[in-house]
Design a protein around this motif. Sequence first.
Motif, mmCIF file in Angstrom:
data_model
loop_
_atom_site.group_PDB
_atom_site.id
_atom_site.type_symbol
_atom_site.label_atom_id
_atom_site.label_comp_id
_atom_site.label_asym_id
_atom_site.label_seq_id
_atom_site.Cartn_x
_atom_site.Cartn_y
_atom_site.Cartn_z
ATOM 1 N N GLY A 129 0.791 -1.214 0.000
ATOM 2 C CA GLY A 129 0.000 0.000 0.000
ATOM 3 C C GLY A 129 0.825 1.267 0.000
ATOM 4 N N ILE A 130 2.143 1.155 0.200
ATOM 5 C CA ILE A 130 3.039 2.309 0.198
ATOM 6 C C ILE A 130 3.547 2.534 -1.224
ATOM 7 C CG2 ILE A 130 5.206 3.243 1.075
ATOM 8 C CD1 ILE A 130 4.807 1.446 3.545
ATOM 9 N N VAL A 131 3.392 3.740 -1.739
ATOM 10 C CA VAL A 131 3.870 4.043 -3.086
ATOM 11 C C VAL A 131 5.391 3.866 -3.136
ATOM 12 C CG1 VAL A 131 4.112 5.830 -4.848
ATOM 13 C CG2 VAL A 131 1.978 5.624 -3.571
ATOM 14 N N GLY A 132 5.843 2.963 -3.994
ATOM 15 C CA GLY A 132 7.274 2.672 -4.092
ATOM 16 C C GLY A 132 7.778 1.727 -3.018
ATOM 17 N N GLY A 133 6.881 1.206 -2.191
ATOM 18 C CA GLY A 133 7.305 0.361 -1.074
ATOM 19 C C GLY A 133 7.959 -0.945 -1.478
ATOM 20 N N GLY A 134 7.625 -1.447 -2.670
ATOM 21 C CA GLY A 134 8.191 -2.715 -3.116
ATOM 22 C C GLY A 134 9.586 -2.605 -3.685
ATOM 23 N N LEU A 135 10.036 -1.390 -4.000
ATOM 24 C CA LEU A 135 11.348 -1.214 -4.641
ATOM 25 C C LEU A 135 12.505 -1.658 -3.747
ATOM 26 C CD1 LEU A 135 10.336 2.112 -6.286
ATOM 27 C CD2 LEU A 135 11.483 0.318 -7.587
ATOM 28 N N PRO A 136 12.623 -1.158 -2.523
ATOM 29 C CA PRO A 136 13.730 -1.629 -1.680
ATOM 30 C C PRO A 136 13.610 -3.096 -1.291
ATOM 31 C CG PRO A 136 12.291 -0.139 -0.460
ATOM 32 C CD PRO A 136 11.871 -0.062 -1.882
ATOM 33 N N CYS A 156 10.128 -6.227 -10.166
ATOM 34 C CA CYS A 156 9.608 -5.227 -9.238
ATOM 35 C C CYS A 156 8.643 -4.296 -9.972
ATOM 36 C CB CYS A 156 10.772 -4.428 -8.649
ATOM 37 S SG CYS A 156 10.265 -3.004 -7.663
ATOM 38 N N PHE A 157 7.352 -4.413 -9.666
ATOM 39 C CA PHE A 157 6.339 -3.562 -10.284
ATOM 40 C C PHE A 157 6.153 -2.279 -9.470
ATOM 41 C CE2 PHE A 157 5.013 -7.806 -11.785
ATOM 42 C CZ PHE A 157 4.833 -7.556 -13.142
ATOM 43 N N PHE A 158 5.972 -1.170 -10.164
ATOM 44 C CA PHE A 158 5.615 0.089 -9.506
ATOM 45 C C PHE A 158 4.937 0.990 -10.528
ATOM 46 C CE2 PHE A 158 9.851 0.445 -11.219
ATOM 47 C CZ PHE A 158 9.928 1.715 -11.766
ATOM 48 N N GLU A 165 9.673 9.057 -6.088
ATOM 49 C CA GLU A 165 9.959 8.773 -4.684
ATOM 50 C C GLU A 165 11.458 8.527 -4.494
ATOM 51 O OE1 GLU A 165 8.020 8.559 -1.980
ATOM 52 O OE2 GLU A 165 6.096 8.948 -2.950
ATOM 53 N N GLY A 166 11.952 8.880 -3.330
ATOM 54 C CA GLY A 166 13.362 8.643 -3.051
ATOM 55 C C GLY A 166 13.728 7.176 -3.107
ATOM 56 N N ALA A 167 12.786 6.313 -2.722
ATOM 57 C CA ALA A 167 13.053 4.869 -2.732
ATOM 58 C C ALA A 167 13.351 4.368 -4.141
ATOM 59 C CB ALA A 167 11.866 4.114 -2.147
ATOM 60 N N PHE A 168 12.747 4.989 -5.150
ATOM 61 C CA PHE A 168 13.016 4.598 -6.545
ATOM 62 C C PHE A 168 14.483 4.814 -6.873
ATOM 63 C CE2 PHE A 168 13.667 6.222 -10.864
ATOM 64 C CZ PHE A 168 13.209 5.165 -11.639
ATOM 65 N N HIS A 169 14.985 6.008 -6.604
ATOM 66 C CA HIS A 169 16.365 6.342 -6.951
ATOM 67 C C HIS A 169 17.363 5.560 -6.100
ATOM 68 C CE1 HIS A 169 15.049 9.565 -9.615
ATOM 69 N NE2 HIS A 169 14.102 9.786 -8.717
ATOM 70 N N GLU A 170 17.078 5.416 -4.835
ATOM 71 C CA GLU A 170 17.971 4.645 -3.966
ATOM 72 C C GLU A 170 18.044 3.189 -4.411
ATOM 73 O OE1 GLU A 170 16.017 5.311 -0.288
ATOM 74 O OE2 GLU A 170 16.944 7.269 0.064
ATOM 75 N N SER A 171 16.890 2.630 -4.766
ATOM 76 C CA SER A 171 16.831 1.217 -5.142
ATOM 77 C C SER A 171 17.556 0.957 -6.453
ATOM 78 C CB SER A 171 15.378 0.761 -5.240
ATOM 79 O OG SER A 171 14.729 0.849 -3.991
ATOM 80 N N LEU A 172 17.328 1.798 -7.462
ATOM 81 C CA LEU A 172 18.030 1.620 -8.740
ATOM 82 C C LEU A 172 19.525 1.807 -8.561
ATOM 83 C CD1 LEU A 172 15.088 1.816 -9.884
ATOM 84 C CD2 LEU A 172 16.101 2.925 -11.872
ATOM 85 N N ASN A 173 19.912 2.735 -7.715
ATOM 86 C CA ASN A 173 21.339 2.978 -7.492
ATOM 87 C C ASN A 173 22.010 1.763 -6.865
ATOM 88 O OD1 ASN A 173 23.665 4.773 -7.489
ATOM 89 N ND2 ASN A 173 23.428 4.855 -5.268
#
Length: 346
Positions: A129-136, A156-158, A165-173
């Motif tokens: 339910g958290i936007v971008g929550g599945g990325l990390p 990883c779907f989003f 979201e910051g989680a997107f950039h952190e996760s891809l990095n």
Amino acid sequence: MGYVEDKVDGMPAIFRNVPEAALRDALKKMILVRRFEESAEQAYMRGLIHGTMHLSIGQEASAIGMTMLLNDDDYITSTHRGHGHCIGKGADPKRMFAEFFGKETGYCHGRGGSMHIADVSRGNLGANGIVGGGLPIAVGAGLSIKKQGRDSVVVCFFGDGANNEGAFHESLNFAAIWNLPVIFVCENNRYGMSMSVERSTAVTHVSQRAASYDMPGVTVDGNRLSDVLQVADEAISRARGGGGPTLIECETYRIRGHSKSDRNRYRTREEIESWGARDPITFFEKQLLESGFIDAAAVQAMRAEVEDEIKAGLEFAQESPSPLIDELTRDVYTGAPESTRQGIPQ
């Protein structure tokens, strides 16, 4: 960045690399996703389901195209609009309906509802339910795979709203630094709630952001399963072979509103109807008919089978036991007392 479909004798080339039975199964799953959500919506309108839900009607090709080459040793992380992802990864509609109805036989024993279905036995690490929550979470699973020396992958779907979201950039990095087997899939359905992607995102395509993390990025027509399947095949093969992550943007559209409370005042009827005319199920069915992989009678029989499955699923959910009030925290907190879990499929 862009993608041009490779064809052989007028047929998508990827169809020659996939068993015909798998293509027919993909069509059936797309129909099942559509009818599951339509039926869930009707149950909600009748007051049988409470809370809210986020429907992916119109996005079936990206969900099924990205999951049909995976196996039980591979993983997915999903979103609040994740019913198609769950079915693509092998979820049983009966237990999904039971979760919607808040019953013990649901995947999370009635504690999760529409937005939190998970089935670790099939590699589904859960909707979120958290936007971008599945990325990390996907990055963590990818790191685990690499540390264990396995050849599994994580899809990883989003949504487009999560790409800011910051989680997107952190996760891809991190995925790029550690060369992890993660395929990041942005289902760009044009709106994050009521905010259009044009107003929220500086780049023209979300896939352009892959360049910042030195990974391949590609944008495809997310309503054409053949296009999605082709890039999925390439990204999954690359990840299994140690080539690292990929960012895929599937351009698609949600025909329904953001959620059940959405009054759709931010987009026009003409826009919705124009995307409705690009229905992914209709297009894929036509491709299979023209390619000779299926005939009209088989499609009709397939739809009848889906209707039977939906009916059985609704009956199962309504007849299943509700959670006991004195066990509400069971399976919610670590160390909570076990129960008999009556009626739960093993």
